[in-house]
Design a protein around this motif. Sequence first.
Motif, PDB file in Angstrom:
ATOM      1  N   ALA A  86       0.839  -1.213   0.000  1.00 32.83           N
ATOM      2  CA  ALA A  86       0.000   0.000   0.000  1.00 32.83           C
ATOM      3  C   ALA A  86       0.863   1.248   0.000  1.00 32.83           C
ATOM      4  O   ALA A  86       0.568   2.251  -0.694  1.00 32.83           O
ATOM      5  N   ALA A  87       1.966   1.199   0.775  1.00 29.07           N
ATOM      6  CA  ALA A  87       2.860   2.370   0.832  1.00 29.07           C
ATOM      7  C   ALA A  87       3.512   2.601  -0.514  1.00 29.07           C
ATOM      8  O   ALA A  87       3.648   3.741  -0.990  1.00 29.07           O
ATOM      9  N   SER A  88       3.919   1.491  -1.171  1.00 30.96           N
ATOM     10  CA  SER A  88       4.536   1.609  -2.491  1.00 30.96           C
ATOM     11  C   SER A  88       3.553   2.202  -3.501  1.00 30.96           C
ATOM     12  O   SER A  88       3.898   3.077  -4.321  1.00 30.96           O
ATOM     13  N   LYS A  89       2.300   1.740  -3.387  1.00 32.61           N
ATOM     14  CA  LYS A  89       1.263   2.238  -4.281  1.00 32.61           C
ATOM     15  C   LYS A  89       0.993   3.721  -4.017  1.00 32.61           C
ATOM     16  O   LYS A  89       0.815   4.529  -4.952  1.00 32.61           O
TER      17      LYS A  89
ATOM     18  N   ASN B 259       3.830  10.235  -6.652  1.00 32.58           N
ATOM     19  CA  ASN B 259       4.730  10.645  -7.740  1.00 32.58           C
ATOM     20  C   ASN B 259       3.925  11.032  -8.989  1.00 32.58           C
ATOM     21  O   ASN B 259       4.242  12.030  -9.698  1.00 32.58           O
ATOM     22  N   ALA B 260       2.901  10.269  -9.272  1.00 28.97           N
ATOM     23  CA  ALA B 260       2.059  10.558 -10.443  1.00 28.97           C
ATOM     24  C   ALA B 260       1.357  11.896 -10.274  1.00 28.97           C
ATOM     25  O   ALA B 260       1.248  12.704 -11.212  1.00 28.97           O
TER      26      ALA B 260
END
Length: 209
Positions: free
Chosen positions: A182-185, A191-192
């Motif tokens: 979830a953190a990576s997402k 970033n997006a």
Amino acid sequence: MYVFMDHYTILGLPTGKEGAKVTIEEIRKAYKAKALLLHPDKNSHDPKANAKFQRLKCSYDILKDAYARKLFDEQLQMNFEHDEERRKMESDLARNKKKEEKAKAAVAKAKKEARAAEKEAKRAEEVVKAINEAMAAEEAAEKANDEAEAAVIAAEKAKGKSKAAARAAAKAKEEAELAAVAASKAIEEANAAENAAARARARAKAALK
């Protein structure tokens, strides 16, 4: 050494109280019959024949004399009484000896029974001791069994706790992995969004120009 002679017996007559009742005629007949048998002329082969005949005659002389016979009857009665006393004394001694032997046998039997009872008591003590030791060993075995069961229960509980801890650790790991995803997402989305914002700012600058 004095040897008492029963003159009635020597003549072949009844003695004692019965002898005192014998008549002088019966004494005379008895003497004649015995004299014919014991006369030395008819017993020349017997070296004691003369002595036997003289003894027979002596007995006859005493019994045919009323006074001598009376004295002899009194002496005979005294001898019978003395013999009766002696027999009674011997009988009493024999009874006492039997009683003494019986008492000794009873004492020996009592001692033997006492020794047997003592041995039996000792064996009984050993049996009681063995029983007590067996009971103590049984109690110790039961205690050890109870302790073993308690240890098994404790081990089962510890095993259950260990499994629960393992499951909790696995769940925590899984949740950590999900949180990392979830953190990576979220980072990717952030970033997006930042990239989108940068493009928007660029387009706004371009429009102002």
